[in-house]
Scaffold this active site. Sequence first.
Site, mmCIF file in Angstrom:
data_model
loop_
_atom_site.group_PDB
_atom_site.id
_atom_site.type_symbol
_atom_site.label_atom_id
_atom_site.label_comp_id
_atom_site.label_asym_id
_atom_site.label_seq_id
_atom_site.Cartn_x
_atom_site.Cartn_y
_atom_site.Cartn_z
ATOM 1 N N LYS A 276 0.838 -1.211 0.000
ATOM 2 C CA LYS A 276 0.000 0.000 0.000
ATOM 3 C C LYS A 276 0.868 1.254 0.000
ATOM 4 C CE LYS A 276 -3.205 2.622 3.007
ATOM 5 N NZ LYS A 276 -4.094 2.600 4.188
ATOM 6 N N ASP A 281 -2.512 10.113 4.102
ATOM 7 C CA ASP A 281 -3.923 9.734 4.240
ATOM 8 C C ASP A 281 -4.645 10.727 5.145
ATOM 9 O OD1 ASP A 281 -6.366 8.537 4.429
ATOM 10 O OD2 ASP A 281 -5.679 6.796 5.583
ATOM 11 N N LYS A 288 -10.069 12.715 8.646
ATOM 12 C CA LYS A 288 -9.605 12.261 9.959
ATOM 13 C C LYS A 288 -9.569 13.436 10.935
ATOM 14 C CE LYS A 288 -6.500 8.529 8.412
ATOM 15 N NZ LYS A 288 -7.190 7.422 9.096
ATOM 16 N N ASP A 299 1.642 6.224 5.649
ATOM 17 C CA ASP A 299 0.658 5.281 5.114
ATOM 18 C C ASP A 299 1.140 4.600 3.825
ATOM 19 O OD1 ASP A 299 -1.725 4.026 5.674
ATOM 20 O OD2 ASP A 299 -2.976 5.469 4.599
ATOM 21 N N ASP A 358 -12.173 7.112 4.016
ATOM 22 C CA ASP A 358 -10.952 6.851 4.781
ATOM 23 C C ASP A 358 -10.550 5.366 4.722
ATOM 24 O OD1 ASP A 358 -8.778 7.407 6.318
ATOM 25 O OD2 ASP A 358 -9.874 7.619 8.216
ATOM 26 N N GLU A 360 -9.450 3.820 2.266
ATOM 27 C CA GLU A 360 -8.939 3.976 0.900
ATOM 28 C C GLU A 360 -7.906 2.911 0.536
ATOM 29 O OE1 GLU A 360 -7.655 5.391 3.447
ATOM 30 O OE2 GLU A 360 -5.519 5.040 3.111
ATOM 31 N N ARG A 362 -7.749 -0.267 1.021
ATOM 32 C CA ARG A 362 -8.312 -1.490 0.415
ATOM 33 C C ARG A 362 -8.747 -1.253 -1.023
ATOM 34 N NH1 ARG A 362 -12.609 -1.878 5.195
ATOM 35 N NH2 ARG A 362 -10.874 -0.801 6.173
#
Length: 508
Positions: A276, A281, A288, A299, A358, A360, A362
């Site tokens: 990933k 993020d 967030k 991230d 959020d 994201e 996946r």
Amino acid sequence: MASNPMKISLLKSNLEAVGADLLALPFSTGALKKEAEEALLALGFDIQVLKDFKADAGEVVVLYGGGKKHAAARIALLGLGEAKTLDDWRKASVSFASKAVDMKLGKIAVDCSGIKSLSAATGQSVATLAATLVEGCSVGSYRFDRLKSGKLDKKKSAPKSKEIAELLLRVDAQESVEVEKGVAEGKIVASCQKMARDMVNLPGNYLQADDIAKAAVESGKKHGYDVTVLHKKQIESLCMGGLLAVNQGSFHPPTFTVLDYKPKGKAKLVVALVGKGVTFDSGGISLKPSENMGEMKSDMSGAASVLGAVEAVVRLGLPLHVIGLIPATDNMPSGTAQKPGDVITTYSGITVEVGNTDAEGRLILADALTYAKEKYKPDVIIDVATLTGACIVALGYGVAGLFSNNDKLADEIFQAGQQSGEKVWRMPLWDLYDEQIKSDVADVNNTGGRGAGSVTAAKFLEKFIDGHKNWAHIDIAGPSFLPKGGGKVNGGTGFGVSLLVELLKKWA
Ligand code: BES
Ligand code: MN
Ligand code: ZN
């Protein structure tokens, strides 16, 4: 991106002749009484210090003075604990190097004359112990200070916290060949780990999707493997709807980087590693909270470990066909950003209701997993991702979550975790969790509600491997990045490099 690596040399001279700023004498709790007393007396030190030094794993006591002449400026007692496990030895190595950096010492040495008996006590080869020592010293001496200008330092002449320039290992002649072998391997893993760590620590304004791609291209050129970067146009024509949806709110275009290493001879296995690469993020429209949001620069840790692991495999020349796949973008809110409730079509054709922008990671992994399976027909697919805060709630900052649809693979990854010290713990993938990610309007929802957040995330990913029978997902949200106050050195850890390399070595 690389700085000068630590120079490592083997020395066969006697202890008194080892010239260094700090020479470590390692002792286990069991051997402490006899061996440490002897050593201290031989060097002319007062054995009273043994009232304070308990040889706990990682304990360091620096000694000054001493009666007999020795070339080392300082001597340190280094605790190995019971010295029964590789972890004890690793802990000692990390702690010793960390101490040396704090003292701003450039040249350090370790007395490895006991490495043979340590090998017997731990059941590890001398080469493995040597490799672990090198990796541990690299980990312990790591500091991220490239973004410090030093302009506000009080003493203008004071050096910035510098890295250790040289490590001397004092070995007996019989062990030197094996130690040499371990050192060579340890150096490679350490350097790949450090590369990953640097990338994780670089903030969002220094590392965009394109920079991840560039780092991979650079590594490929330097070490001789293929790297292909798919840019936005190609990602669009491939219809990678997950990656594009996450990137939709961003000013910076996405990249999809494919690293492809084929060994000289026949490959024993085809392994796909997916990482990933969310460079920052924010959560997107499902923004967030601002507290600690800056940590979300990390991230892309999965991407960094995949790049590090592939480079290590290449440099170790393992007989495996390894493909690294890195979908990369940031996740930003804007007028063009995807919205909660949107339905997107992923590369696989599977439609996803975006319950939460959020979730994201996946979405971009979905495309990469399908692409890996379809394009390379790998024997194994492993993805590594900072996927869920829920995984931190479950396992904390020291352990990664492991999910797999294959018991043998799960066990191998668990064992690799035990050996490398990058621990993983398996969590379930039962179908009963599918209930939570059902969607009324699309094939699946990207959020699963309150409970078992890291499991529902894994269940989501599972939909995109197209029935592959040998897949694992490693959620590194906890151990990839240690928040402030967690330890002496916070930030990126490079978690995953050592774990994956250990696993791939077993298959080689
Ligand atoms: N990158 C985060 C997960 C994360 C959280 C990593 C904390 C490291 C530290 C991920 O993209 C995320 O935001 N996950 C959400 C999922 C939720 C919206 C279903 C989470 O964990 O809250
Ligand atoms: Mn997120
Ligand atoms: Zn994320």
